[in-house]
Scaffold this motif. Structure first.
Motif, PDB file in Angstrom:
ATOM      1  N   CYS A 182      -3.848   4.636  -6.595  1.00  0.00           N
ATOM      2  CA  CYS A 182      -4.846   5.691  -6.392  1.00  0.00           C
ATOM      3  C   CYS A 182      -4.257   6.923  -5.713  1.00  0.00           C
ATOM      4  O   CYS A 182      -4.923   7.956  -5.611  1.00  0.00           O
ATOM      5  CB  CYS A 182      -6.012   5.160  -5.554  1.00  0.00           C
ATOM      6  N   THR A 183      -3.019   6.822  -5.229  1.00  0.00           N
ATOM      7  CA  THR A 183      -2.423   7.943  -4.493  1.00  0.00           C
ATOM      8  C   THR A 183      -1.389   8.691  -5.318  1.00  0.00           C
ATOM      9  O   THR A 183      -0.840   9.683  -4.866  1.00  0.00           O
ATOM     10  CB  THR A 183      -1.738   7.422  -3.215  1.00  0.00           C
ATOM     11  N   LEU A 184      -1.121   8.210  -6.533  1.00  0.00           N
ATOM     12  CA  LEU A 184      -0.110   8.856  -7.363  1.00  0.00           C
ATOM     13  C   LEU A 184      -0.612  10.203  -7.856  1.00  0.00           C
ATOM     14  O   LEU A 184      -1.807  10.414  -8.034  1.00  0.00           O
ATOM     15  CB  LEU A 184       0.236   7.957  -8.559  1.00  0.00           C
ATOM     16  N   SER A 229      -0.057  -0.155   5.117  1.00  0.00           N
ATOM     17  CA  SER A 229      -0.388   0.951   6.009  1.00  0.00           C
ATOM     18  C   SER A 229      -1.578   1.713   5.455  1.00  0.00           C
ATOM     19  O   SER A 229      -1.784   1.784   4.238  1.00  0.00           O
ATOM     20  CB  SER A 229       0.815   1.890   6.160  1.00  0.00           C
ATOM     21  N   ASP A 230      -2.364   2.286   6.360  1.00  0.00           N
ATOM     22  CA  ASP A 230      -3.509   3.100   5.956  1.00  0.00           C
ATOM     23  C   ASP A 230      -3.081   4.508   5.559  1.00  0.00           C
ATOM     24  O   ASP A 230      -3.877   5.274   5.011  1.00  0.00           O
ATOM     25  CB  ASP A 230      -4.526   3.200   7.099  1.00  0.00           C
ATOM     26  N   THR A 231      -1.832   4.863   5.854  1.00  0.00           N
ATOM     27  CA  THR A 231      -1.326   6.194   5.538  1.00  0.00           C
ATOM     28  C   THR A 231      -0.287   6.106   4.440  1.00  0.00           C
ATOM     29  O   THR A 231       0.684   5.350   4.556  1.00  0.00           O
ATOM     30  CB  THR A 231      -0.695   6.848   6.787  1.00  0.00           C
ATOM     31  N   MET A 232      -0.479   6.853   3.383  1.00  0.00           N
ATOM     32  CA  MET A 232       0.441   6.789   2.252  1.00  0.00           C
ATOM     33  C   MET A 232       1.838   7.255   2.631  1.00  0.00           C
ATOM     34  O   MET A 232       2.836   6.697   2.169  1.00  0.00           O
ATOM     35  CB  MET A 232      -0.091   7.648   1.097  1.00  0.00           C
ATOM     36  N   ASP A 233       1.927   8.274   3.485  1.00  0.00           N
ATOM     37  CA  ASP A 233       3.245   8.751   3.922  1.00  0.00           C
ATOM     38  C   ASP A 233       4.011   7.638   4.620  1.00  0.00           C
ATOM     39  O   ASP A 233       5.224   7.499   4.446  1.00  0.00           O
ATOM     40  CB  ASP A 233       3.091   9.948   4.858  1.00  0.00           C
TER      41      ASP A 233
END
Length: 463
Positions: A414-416, A317-321
């Protein structure tokens, strides 16, 4: 080197590194390296496969020598020697694919290691750092963070570029060229440009300007071999006969080569210009000087979406949520909950993600270490046995080797962020800072004694 710098370097590097389990060397020796991952994996959603980035290499029959002992291997079997370096000497070479002349690189460092200890040049990574001293091991990372290594790599690249340009000049001056057209069998002699221009003009088949091509005969041999094997040069499908192939290439406008086929990269001079860059990247660069302009309009800036992949399946998914929600609902894995429960710092989260990624890739349960034959079997097991949220002792996965990404394009890393508690502490600390109101009961005295007034007086006296 600071931990953050090491992590950023490892994320950016395509390391020739064997990811090994907590008992690193021991487990690999017993299984003959079957548990190893030679290079970081790459998720399929990546547009340009950086693992296939072309890097000019030396002649394939050259010999690679070990940096520490008499072991050697042919260049084509470099993986054997790199594995030997890791298992026997605990040394990892970063960005092996970006080294223009690996044999010369190895010889250089073999000589340097005879002069000085390896610790003087390499970053040291300690495994099982929280375990017993007898189980701790030091692994060494040789990379271009070291200025000497960077200079060496640049010199080897420069020399390779000079060799390629010299070869190209020979081909441009060569008047003994002799070859038949691949499409009409017309004979061409003299200069290679006559044949290349003929194919572009008469057959609408262009492989680029003659002055941009090197190793031309080998290039044409490669293309001719594909046609002889009844393979389309663009879509690379195989056909039953020559007539069908010709009709297909004509009707589908496939009289061109596949630009995504890295096999052709070595025949274009542009690919030798900058280390590790593809011709598309070099061509798209704007070399104009950057000038600050107040009227620059950045309103049309569009960032490329980052696509993250689930830890357990191929969902992305392009969205982390969305990806966090998917992992929680589809697999019962709640990363946010683990982060809060275990009070995980940023680097601990990185290690945990890489630890789970590696075990799932190897079809091994990270909770009980049981091995399975397929991805489906391991996923069924961890769901049936409720092992999704069952982590082993922190000392097993909170190890330096898990700084190395299992997948080099893992957007999840990269989102952590730091733990929620850290963020709350930071907020609380800022709220606890006392704000003392200034006494403004006597404004006249205040103006005379204010710091700003004194600064203005001092500025006036120095002007």
């Amino acid at each position: 080197m600071q931990p953050a710098s090491i992590f950023q370097h490892l994320i950016g590097c395509r390391l020739c590194f064997y990811h090994v389990a907590p008992n690193m060397a021991a487990s690999d020796r017993s299984n003959d390296g079957q548990d190893s991952i030679l290079e970081p994996l790459s998720f399929p959603e990546q547009t340009i496969d950086s693992s296939n980035t072309f890097v000019p290499q030396c002649p394939r029959n050259e010999l690679l020598v070990c940096l520490f002992c008499s072991e050697s291997a042919p260049l084509l079997q470099k993986d054997v020697l790199l594995k030997h370096l890791l298992l026997e000497h605990k040394l990892v070479i970063a960005d092996v694919k970006l080294i223009a002349d690996l044999p010369k690189y190895m010889l250089y460092w073999k000589g340097r290691f005879l002069e000085q200890p390896v610790k003087d040049f390499c970053s040291v990574i300690k495994t099982n750092s929280t375990g017993p001293v007898e189980k701790q091991e030091n692994y060494f990372l040789l990379c271009d963070v070291l200025p000497e290594d960077q200079i060496l790599r640049e010199k080897l690249q420069q020399k390779r570029l000079e060799e390629v340009l010299e070869q190209q000049q020979k081909e441009r001056d060569d008047s003994s060229f002799h070859r038949l057209c691949m499409f009409c069998s017309e004979e061409f002699t003299g200069n290679r440009s006559s044949l290349l221009n003929h194919m572009a003009r008469e057959h609408s088949f262009s492989i680029g300007l003659p002055d941009n091509i090197v190793y031309c005969n080998e290039f044409l041999d490669t293309l001719q071999s594909k046609l002889d094997n009844l393979q389309c040069l663009y879509c690379e499908k195989i056909f039953r006969d020559k007539t069908t192939l010709k009709d297909h290439m004509r009707k589908k406008a496939h009289r061109r080569i596949n630009a995504n086929n890295r096999e052709y990269d070595r025949f274009y001079v542009i690919n030798y210009l900058e280390l590790g860059k593809t011709w598309e990247e070099v061509q798209s660069e704007d070399d104009r000087e950057l000038v600050d302009d107040e009227n620059d309009d950045w309103s049309d800036w569009q960032s490329h979406p980052v696509s993250a992949v689930c830890l357990f399946c191929d969902h992305q998914s392009d969205t982390m949520d969305h990806i966090y929600t998917h992992m929680k609902e589809a697999h019962g894995f709640d990363l946010h909950s683990l982060k809060t429960e275990l009070n995980l710092k940023f680097y601990q989260q990185v290690k945990l993600v890489n630890f789970i990624r590696r075990h799932i890739h190897q079809n091994r349960c990270y909770g009980c270490q049981e091995n399975f034959d397929s991805r489906a079997d391991i996923l069924h097991h961890i769901m049936a046995k409720s092992h999704v949220m069952k982590l082993p002792e922190m000392s097993i996965w909170d190890q330096p080797q898990y700084f190395f990404p299992t997948y080099e394009n893992d957007a999840l890393l990269c989102t952590l962020s730091d733990s929620d508690e850290d963020e709350r502490d930071e907020t609380n600390r800022s709220e606890d800072i006392p704000v003392i109101a200034e006494d403004i009961s006597n404004l006249k005295i205040l103006k005379q004694t204010s710091v700003l007034n004194q600064l203005l007086k001092h500025r006036g006296s120095t002007c």
